[in-house]
Design an enzyme around this catalytic site. Structure first.
Site, short mmCIF file in Angstrom:
data_model
loop_
_atom_site.label_atom_id
_atom_site.label_comp_id
_atom_site.label_asym_id
_atom_site.label_seq_id
_atom_site.Cartn_x
_atom_site.Cartn_y
_atom_site.Cartn_z
N ASP A 1 -6.53 0.60 -4.73
CA ASP A 1 -6.09 1.27 -5.95
C ASP A 1 -4.60 1.10 -6.20
OD1 ASP A 1 -5.89 4.80 -6.92
OD2 ASP A 1 -5.76 2.95 -8.08
N ASP B 1 -3.70 -1.08 -13.02
CA ASP B 1 -4.37 -0.15 -12.12
C ASP B 1 -5.76 -0.66 -11.73
OD1 ASP B 1 -5.36 3.40 -12.33
OD2 ASP B 1 -5.48 1.89 -10.73
#
Ligand SMILES: N[C@H]1[C@H](O)[C@@H](Sc2ccccc2)[C@@H]2OC[C@H]1O2
Length: 328
Positions: A32, A217
């Site tokens: 992430d 992201d």
């Protein structure tokens, strides 16, 4: 040293899960670039919150408890987790951190319990937003970067098949043409950059606005842009509409979806229309769009829908961080 690890897509490419060796255990973690904590399901959790995930064994010989350290994190989608902190050896595809903060969960929200393919998250944003108290800990990348052949990592995310993350090197077989780099603003702890104009469909330049500041992201499934760009896109998708019940734009699954070209660092990156058919809504043969408005979030996110169209280089070799994109 370098590392290379497979990035395996969950259903609908919702997230990408990578095998990580922690001590003598292998856990499968959601990499992430939008957060900065390495946390894992653990034996400290109530069994009611575990649904088949592998639990980090805090009693293993190599795990050293960091007494008095705790963590609690909330994510943009309202999910969250909390727990205590250990130090252990963490190996990602050969890149090894001999003493990495491993945040052992004592509780996780239902979104994580039901995400049965993920045993936790490995944060790759900046350590300034690590959520460990009393002292923030470094991300895996920050822990190992000085020992890497080059202080960078890359993401090659694929649809319906394994992609990869590399640490310490750029895999030239993963892209075509040249890499376009642009400056990163990490003042909010994210891989922030500025995106320029956009064009819907291949024909000419029909964009009237620019996108502006955005973050890259890998932990966000979709692409969230300013309303003007999103409305311009769906005006080209026959039968599309905003569904308040579904919480976003939907369209007939048979709809023809235009590409979206976004200018970054002066180079146009093409996201093929197929990337914008995210998943069936489950009703009326409509599908949920991979492009949605950023209004509920407050900033623009280039998530997996965009990142699947490029090879991305998260680069700290220059002193100041930069991000690179190349066509693939
Ligand atoms: N950076 C992202 C993060 O990885 C996920 S955490 C997550 C939650 C449930 C299931 C799987 C992952 C969440 O959505 C967007 C942003 O916050």
């Amino acid at each position: 040293q370098t590392g290379t690890v497979a990035a395996n897509p969950e259903q609908y490419d919702q997230a990408y899960i990578c095998p990580v060796t922690i001590g003598s255990q292998t856990l499968h973690l959601d990499f992430d670039t939008g957060s900065s904590d390495l946390w894992v399901f653990s034996n400290l959790m109530p069994s009611s919150e575990v649904d088949g995930q592998t639990e980090f064994n805090t009693n293993s010989a190599g795990a050293t408890k960091k007494d008095g350290y705790t963590w609690s994190i909330s994510y943009g989608d309202g999910s969250g987790a909390s727990g205590v902190v250990y130090a252990d050896t963490v190996n990602v595809g050969g890149a090894t951190a001999t003493s990495q903060a491993v945040e052992a969960a004592t509780s996780v929200s239902s979104e994580f319990t039901s995400d049965t393919g993920s045993d936790g998250l490995l944060g790759l944003a900046f350590s300034s937003i690590n959520q460990v108290k009393p002292t923030p800990q470094t991300t895996f990348f920050d822990t190992v970067k000085s020992s890497l052949e080059a202080e960078l990592f890359t993401a090659d995310l694929q649809s319906n098949g394994p992609g990869s993350y590399t640490f310490g090197y750029i895999d030239s077989s993963k892209y075509t043409g040249s890499i376009t780099y642009t400056a990163v603003d990490n003042s909010q702890g994210f891989w922030g950059f500025t995106a320029g104009g956009y064009t819907v469909g291949g024909g000419g330049s029909n964009s009237t606005g620019t996108i502006g500041s955005a973050i890259a992201d890998t932990g966000t499934s979709l692409m969230y842009l300013p309303t003007a760009a999103v409305q311009s896109y769906y005006s080209q998708v026959s039968g599309s509409s905003y569904s308040s019940s579904q919480g976003g734009y939907i369209f007939p699954c048979s709809a023809s979806l235009p590409s979206l070209t976004v200018s970054i660092g002066g180079h146009g990156f093409v996201v093929p229309g197929s990337n914008f058919n995210y998943s069936p809504t489950g009703s009326g043969n409509t599908c949920f769009g991979g492009l949605q408005e950023n209004t509920g979030i407050g900033f623009t996110i280039f998530g997996d829908v965009f990142l699947r169209a490029v090879y991305a280089i998260f680069d700290e070799t220059q002193g100041s961080p930069r991000i690179g994109f190349a066509a693939q």
